[in-house]
Write an enzyme that holds these catalytic residues in place. Structure first.
Site: not given
Lengths: 618, 92
Positions: B18-20, B23
């Site tokens: 769930l990286h930038a 997200a």
């Protein structure tokens, strides 16, 4: 950066010479005293507020968020596509974060503290949590949060506070520069930039290239080994930094700088000469501009006017759209500065990734790049559009002004836009305002539909300008901000070249001029192909003009045409690229290198590496 | 009344977790629903409409999150969020 609790600078540093490698981010050689940017010294005010002042304090916080949002928007809009914009987008999303607002406002209300303190406390919690994450990519995000908090803090403290203020000629050294810091560098005449973090597409790198400041990024641990006023050399061509070089070495670097600057001077010296090929074909080189510095740079680099003036910025960072009078004064001032050359004003290209606060009711939809933006938005915000056109038509009395409509997709849309011109003229006549009646009106060709149907649009307009950035993106169906498909970005893809030919032919048949104003125009690799294809006007970042002009002046149209014919027949974009490389690289090695590694693909770089300049072995 | 679920535990399957960017996608999707949507992992529960909150969960590949929706369109909201995560945010 507000890194409270971070380690103090290492006091036990050695004071000897030190050479480091980083990533070459902006070409050129800088030699000068270091100016260390240490964000840790920012003092965050902490004081109690009266219960009655809570509302105002929350208002102040929201205003700072809003101001930060618009600053990021303005910076983002100035930058080409890529990773750095993703970061700004994420930061903008953070500014709208409901939890951030809820927590900060809760602290102001419950603890009766000032907005700065409440915000720093909340942001600090977020940073700490992210810094503790097991996964590196989450830890990296903590610096985004820190930069953002810093910027909101600056807005709370009022402009002018916490700005970096390096002396002229200094080499700016920082762990990282926030987008706001890099914007400040635009005002200071620094000799070089070095950062510990960042890649070629970081804000610092892009800003440095656009300001023509030598820069190296990704130099780990540097800030602990340099003190303000230490002598530093920055080699932005090869990505080296030398701290405290000995005098012999300084002399060697000065010689390298002299040679580099001599080439720069050599091409710049010709800035007033015409861009005419050896066999007498003239190519008009114009500037793309939006900001004051770029207008000055256009004049300095010998642009024959502005081929693309982006008016979006007149609309941004403000609470209401500009009035007709403001458009008039703004355009008149720009014309005066570029006189006697023409300026092509592109009507506002807002929407998608560029927004103005007061146009909020339009939703980008699932896919803003394909949604209500640019001309589509203008036709919905008709009054805003009419005011701009009225202002421009009035300004046209003061110099050679042309108006360009962006993002046209077809005939009816163009007709609707042209009807707005008629209405603007009628209203001006009604008001008894003097205005020009014969202003040339052209369109950007940046949607494949407009390119393929160019012959249906040509009879209605006075000129075409091909916007290759969007045209390539829409033709190849790739989002340049998406790194995963970046490898598919091929300016010489047969589908792109085919459209350039169609547009050129349609323009020729209608007897109207066609120019090209994407990043492709600035890339010395493509000069031969574009001119060879028959384009006679290229508009680009002003600093690229001297190098492109020098190439034109040393080439014959016949050889350019021969290459263009070969390239058009290539079976793929890569094959076309290889053909170009084979012919252009050996002849204009210095030009390609001088243009910076910017836009050079790896094959090109390896071709250049074989004969890299001095300093590589330091 | 249907009995579609409004909560469940879902595994993060894409490489970057769930990286930038993921997200941002999730928050963008969550904001389309009226319901409150929560994500929880290792005792921390966050608002799925808050990008800072979602990032702070620091969900890497292979971790699991508890998703819970509450509100008028909870079923649709849960289904949409679950689908986005299960499909690896379009990155598979």
């Amino acid at each position: 950066m507000i890194a409270r609790g971070a380690d103090p600078p290492d006091a036990s540093q050695s004071l000897g010479r030190r050479a480091c490698r980083g990533i070459a981010a902006s070409p050129g050689i800088g030699i000068g005293p270091a100016y260390l940017v240490d964000r840790r010294r920012i003092q965050v005010p902490h004081y109690a507020i009266e219960r009655a002042a809570v509302r105002d304090e929350i208002g102040r916080f929201r205003e700072a968020l809003r101001a930060t949002q618009e600053q990021l928007e303005a910076i983002k809009a100035r930058l080409p596509h890529g990773e750095h914009r993703q970061i700004l987008k994420a930061q903008q999303m953070m500014l709208r974060d409901p939890d951030l607002m809820h927590d900060v406002e809760g602290r102001i209300r419950d603890q009766l503290v000032n907005a700065e303190w409440a915000m720093i406390e909340v942001a600090g919690d977020v940073e700490r949590t992210l810094r503790e994450a097991a996964d590196e990519q989450f830890r990296e995000r903590s610096s985004d949060v820190a930069h953002l908090a810093d910027q909101v803090l600056r807005n709370l403290l009022g402009a002018g506070d916490c700005r970096i203020d390096p002396p002229a000629g200094a080499i700016v050294i920082a762990y990282d520069l926030s987008p706001a810091d890099t914007a400040e560098l635009a005002r200071a005449d620094v000799g070089g930039i070095v950062t510990e973090v960042g890649g070629r597409t970081s804000h610092s790198a892009i800003m440095a290239r656009s300001l023509e400041i030598p820069a190296v990024v990704g130099v780990e641990g540097l800030t602990k080994n340099v003190q303000t006023s230490d002598m530093v050399v920055v080699d932005g061509i090869h990505g080296c930094v030398v701290v405290r070089p000995d005098p012999v070495e300084v002399a060697r670097w000065e010689e390298a700088r002299r040679r580099y600057d001599a080439f720069e001077d050599r091409v710049q010296r010709d800035h007033a000469l015409p861009a005419t090929t050896l066999d007498g074909v003239h190519v008009t080189l114009r500037a793309n501009a939006a900001l004051d510095e770029e207008v000055a740079s256009a004049v300095f680099h010998g642009a024959e006017g502005v081929g693309l003036y982006r008016t979006e910025y007149v609309f941004m960072n403000r609470k209401a759209p500009p009035s007709e009078e403001e458009h008039y004064r703004h355009a008149k001032a720009i014309l005066r500065r570029l006189s006697p050359h023409p300026v092509t004003f592109r009507t506002f290209d807002l929407g998608a990734d560029k927004v103005a606060g007061y146009v909020r009711d339009v939703h980008g939809g699932e896919n803003p790049a394909l949604g209500v933006r640019s001309l589509r938005l203008a036709l919905r915000e008709r009054e805003m559009f009419i005011d701009q056109i009225k202002g421009l038509l009035r300004a046209a009395l003061h110099g050679p002004l042309r108006i360009m409509l962006p993002f046209v997709s077809g005939r009816e849309e163009l007709e609707a836009a042209l009807a707005v011109f008629e209405e603007a003229k009628a209203r001006l006549a009604e008001d008894g305002m003097a205005h020009a009646v014969d202003v040339p009106v052209g369109i950007m060709i940046e949607i494949p539909a407009a390119a393929l149907a160019a012959d249906r649009l040509a009879p209605l307009v006075d000129f075409f300008s091909i916007g290759t950035n969007d045209l390539i993106q829409y033709t190849l169906a790739i989002d340049r901000e998406n790194d995963d498909v970046g490898y598919l970005y091929e300016p010489l893809h047969p589908a792109v070249l085919q459209q350039l030919r169609i547009v050129r032919d349609a323009a020729d048949r209608a007897g109207i001029p066609v120019s090209l104003c994407g990043e492709m125009a600035a890339d010395p690799r493509y000069t031969w192909v574009l001119v060879g294809l028959g384009l006679r006007e290229l508009s680009m970042h002003p600093s690229a003009i001297p190098v492109v002009k020098n190439i034109v002046r040393q080439s014959s149209f016949d050889e350019m045409k021969a290459l263009a014919e070969q390239v058009v027949a290539a079976s793929s974009g890569r094959e076309a690229e290889a053909l170009v490389r084979e012919v252009v690289a050996p002849r204009f090695r210095e030009h390609l290198e001088h243009g910076g590694a910017d836009g050079l693909d790896s094959a090109f770089e390896s071709a250049l590496d074989a004969d890299a300049g001095p300093g590589t072995k330091t | 009344m249907s009995d579609a679920p409004t909560s469940g535990t879902i595994e993060i399957v894409n490489d970057l977790g769930l990286h930038a960017r993921a997200a941002a996608k999730l928050v963008g999707l969550a904001n389309k629903f009226e319901s409150d949507i929560f994500l929880a992992r290792e005792g921390r529960e966050v608002n799925a409409k808050s990008i800072l909150g979602v990032l702070m969960l620091a969900c890497g590949k292979g971790s699991t999150v508890d998703v819970r929706a509450e509100g008028p369109d909870a079923e649709e909201a849960y289904a949409a969020v679950a689908k986005l995560i299960q499909e690896g945010f379009g990155e598979l």
